[in-house]
Structure formats: C-alpha cells, structure tokens
Motif scaffolding. Structure first.
Motif, short mmCIF file in Angstrom:
data_model
loop_
_atom_site.label_atom_id
_atom_site.label_comp_id
_atom_site.label_asym_id
_atom_site.label_seq_id
_atom_site.Cartn_x
_atom_site.Cartn_y
_atom_site.Cartn_z
N SER A 1 62.04 56.46 28.87
CA SER A 1 62.81 57.42 28.09
C SER A 1 62.13 58.78 28.16
O SER A 1 60.90 58.89 28.10
CB SER A 1 62.91 56.95 26.63
OG SER A 1 63.63 57.88 25.86
N ARG B 1 67.75 66.95 25.45
CA ARG B 1 68.46 66.47 26.65
C ARG B 1 69.74 65.77 26.19
O ARG B 1 69.68 64.81 25.42
CB ARG B 1 67.60 65.48 27.45
CG ARG B 1 68.30 64.91 28.68
CD ARG B 1 67.33 64.10 29.52
NE ARG B 1 66.95 62.85 28.88
CZ ARG B 1 67.58 61.69 29.05
NH1 ARG B 1 68.66 61.61 29.82
NH2 ARG B 1 67.15 60.61 28.45
N ILE C 1 76.82 58.41 25.52
CA ILE C 1 76.86 56.95 25.60
C ILE C 1 78.31 56.49 25.53
O ILE C 1 78.99 56.72 24.52
CB ILE C 1 76.07 56.32 24.44
CG1 ILE C 1 74.63 56.84 24.42
CG2 ILE C 1 76.09 54.80 24.55
CD1 ILE C 1 73.84 56.51 25.66
N VAL D 1 72.91 63.31 26.20
CA VAL D 1 73.30 62.03 26.80
C VAL D 1 74.58 61.57 26.13
O VAL D 1 74.69 61.59 24.89
CB VAL D 1 72.21 60.95 26.62
CG1 VAL D 1 72.68 59.61 27.14
CG2 VAL D 1 70.92 61.36 27.32
#
Length: 443
Positions: free
Chosen positions: A31, A68, A72, A70
C-alpha cells in the motif's frame, strides 16, 4: 506545580509515533501514497523516519502531502472514492487519532449500544446481535436507511470548530488538524471526467475515506444524532452511515423517519437521508419501512429473518467473484494461487463464522474446487480425468463442465474446507470464552 505536556509534544514523541506505527494497518505491505513509498519501504528505515517526523512536528515544519485517489468498484456498478495518504502521513494521523480517542472516550459513551463501527472490541457481529435483541423484545418493524454521501457531505468547519477543537485541552495541534483535513488530491487526470466529477469533485468538502482520523471523526460528528434518537426512545443501531430503527409498530417507524430527517437537516449536522421508498438509479430502495416477519433484513452484508442470521446472497456472490478473480491474475504462480485462496476463505469465514453460514459452506467449497482446478489447468498442470471430482448439478455453472478438484486433491492443495474452518473458529471461540469465565475475579 508540574506543567502539563501539550498535545503536540505528546503526538510528536518517539514513543507515541512508534506506538502509532504498531497499531497502523499494515496488512497490505505494498500500500502506498502518491510517492509510491510503500509500508514495506518505510519499514526498512522506520526508526530514522520516525525521528525525522518527530523533529518536524515539534518544530512546526511538518507538511501533509496530497492524497492518492482510488476508486473502489461496487457490485452495483457504482464506486467508493478513497483518498490514500502517504505512509508518513498515515503515521501522524494515527498518532493524533490515538490521542483523540483517549480525549473523547467519555463523550463517545453516549453512543454505547447504538454505534458499532470503528470501535475497539465491537463491530458488525455486535450490531447484528443488538438488532436480534431488539427484535426479540417485541420490535418486528424496521426503519432502514443510510446517510446520503455522508463522508463527502460532512461540513469540515462544523466538525472542527464545534465538535473537535472546543474539547481539546490546548490549541497546539489545531493547525495540524486543519491542514490534515484539507489536503489536496493528486493524479485526478488519470480518471475519466465523469468519474472525476461524480466521485472526487465532492471529496474536498468532507472528511476523506482512507484517512486514519476519519473513523473517529465520523463517530464524533454523529454523536448528536445518536443522542437525539436515544432521548426520543428509539431502538437505533448504527454502523457508520448505515442504520436501522426497530419498533413495535409501523407508525413508530414512520415517526422515526420524520424525526431522523429533522435531526439530520439541522444546522448542527447538515446531513440527509434518501426519501422513503425512493428507488435509486440501480432500482434499489435505500430508505424503507417493513415488517421483518414478512421481509428479511439485509444489513451489513448479513441477512436476519427473525430466526437466523447469515451472510447475504450478495455477499456470497461477491466472495465467489473474488475467488474467481484470484485464480486468473497476471503473473500468477501455483504458490500464489493456493496461498491467496487459503487466505481469502480464512478471512471470509473469520468474518462470518458466528452466523448460520453452514447453508453456504458446501456451495463455496465446490466453487473453490472448480475455480482452482481451472486455474491449475490454465497454468498447464495435467490431471488424470478419472481422479477428478465432480461439481454437484445444483452448483454447476451454466455451459461449463463439472470437473473440479477431488477431496484428496483439495486436501493436498492446502486450501482448507469452509466447513472445517467454521468448526475450528467456533471451537476456538468456545475455548476462549471458557478461559475468560474461569479467570479469578478481582476482589
């Protein structure tokens, strides 16, 4: 008279940061934030990095980096936007969170028996058991809803200026908290305009999902909601932004709906829930009232029908999707395949072993046998067809063959059977409870 230690001095100490590192979620060593520095990389130089971070915090020179982004994906075709901090930022956030948890411990007691997310030693299991308890006490009617765009809708100024800062013993981390909740988001150009607009344009105004402070802040922010419903006598069970109210009549649930709308729309919260019985773009009703004797409750990936609770069908199908995807990843080796499948099923059973998941164990084991067989064949393993197992007709995929791993091949794979894991975890819990009951009580 001894001078008290400031909050900044507490969270910036080597001891505090080291403790925070120990409690940080490090399950995914790869991660990383925008810089690509991973947990594994940070660990190699951990002591020096912690000393550097400690010094910058004490000198007021520490700066948070952009998140960052992301996205999902969900099974319904939508997505959940996460904002992933740099590893060093996670460490600082965690150190702050640990200190704030101590400060707000007494205040959060107002939500005991109501709020079950992001708290020590309680979670989904206790939430479902509470629902079952309310139901058995004569409350078969359910008002179910969730908070619309909760994390992105939280007013950060209200959160900090009314719910957090006034309760801190000093102002030494006020600016740090403000900076930490106002980080930018990098690399948004990687997303198509629609995804950027729909998921990330709202993120700047709320509390970021992915920040170690957000779970605590969400519970603090919703304290007035919990307290207000408790004062009105409602049987509220809340898990983050999802909640149910149980009552002995439909009329009381209807009143709970109106009271929730009023409380949430206040200047103190500025939140909302979906209108009653309104369908979303996917045809799902997010806010509804029903009798659990006529319709089961599907809540937190668990179905409760008034007699038993067990994983939802959607949850089981989601597990099967993950099992299948793990079988055909790029760069897959036999060792990776078998290890990841074993970890996946162990994690799933650990999450649901206390439920009536027996109804699904054979189906899941058959699915694993089939998918792992296909994956091994794809990796050019050769099988004697006469030694293979057969998927039962009721679990056979349409258009596919029935060949799968035999019981002996499954045993040799190292992937445990679902039913065996259930028995082991239930036995382990029984032994643990027995040991706790045998401990001598303090006089």
């Amino acid at each position: 008279m001894t001078q008290s230690i400031s909050l900044l001095n507490k969270i910036s100490s080597i001891e505090s940061l080291t403790k925070a590192w120990g409690k940080l979620n490090k399950s995914n060593e790869d991660s990383h934030g925008l810089s690509d520095e991973s947990i594994k990389t940070f660990e190699k130089d951990r002591d020096d990095r912690i000393q550097s971070i400690s010094r910058k915090l004490r000198e007021g020179k520490y700066k948070f980096s952009p998140y960052r982004p992301v996205l999902i994906p969900k099974r319904d075709g939508t997505g959940r936007p996460l904002q992933i901090p740099e590893i060093q930022d996670r460490l600082v956030f965690k150190a702050i969170a640990l200190e704030l948890e101590s400060i707000f411990h007494e205040k959060l007691k107002a939500s005991e028996g109501i709020s079950f997310a992001y708290q020590k030693d309680i979670g989904i299991r206790q939430a479902i058991e509470k629902i079952e308890s309310h139901y058995k006490n004569g409350n078969p009617y359910i008002f179910e809803s969730d908070l619309m765009d909760f994390f992105t809708s939280v007013d950060k100024n209200t959160l900090l200026n009314e719910h957090i800062l006034p309760y801190l013993p000093d102002e030494s981390i006020n600016d740090l908290l403000k900076d930490g909740l106002n980080q930018g988001i990098g690399q948004l150009e990687r997303f198509i305009p629609e995804s950027k607009r729909h998921y990330f344009d709202k993120c700047g105004g709320g509390i970021p999902q992915g920040n170690p402070l957000s779970p605590l802040f969400s519970n603090i922010y919703l304290l007035p909601f919990d307290s207000s419903l408790k004062e009105k006598g409602y049987n509220l069970v809340r898990y983050a932004d999802d909640f149910v109210v149980l009552a002995d009549s439909r009329k009381k649930c209807e009143q709970a709906y109106e009271d929730c709308r009023s409380i949430l729309s206040s200047d103190q919260l500025k939140l909302s829930i979906h209108p009653l019985n309104e369908k979303n773009a996917k045809g799902k009703i997010k806010t509804k009232i029903f009798d659990i004797k006529e319709e089961p409750l599907h809540f937190l990936s668990i179905t409760f029908d008034g007699k038993n609770y067990y994983p939802t069908r959607e949850n089981v199908d989601g597990l099967k999707d993950k099992i299948k995807s793990l079988c055909f990843e790029d760069g897959l080796t036999v060792d990776k395949l078998l290890t990841r499948q074993a970890n996946k099923i162990d994690g799933w059973v650990s999450a649901f072993f206390y439920t009536d998941m027996d109804r699904y164990s054979h189906e899941i084991d058959c699915y694993i046998n089939r998918q792992v067989y296909l994956a091994l064949r794809n990796l050019e393993w050769r099988f004697n067809l006469r030694r293979l197992g057969k998927v039962p007709a009721r679990f056979k995929e349409k258009g596919g063959s029935s060949e799968c791993l035999s019981p002996k091949q499954r045993k040799n794979s190292g992937i445990p059977y679902c039913k065996d894991l259930m028995k082991k975890k239930r036995a382990d819990e029984k032994r643990k409870q027995a040991m706790l009951s045998e401990r001598p009580k303090n006089k």
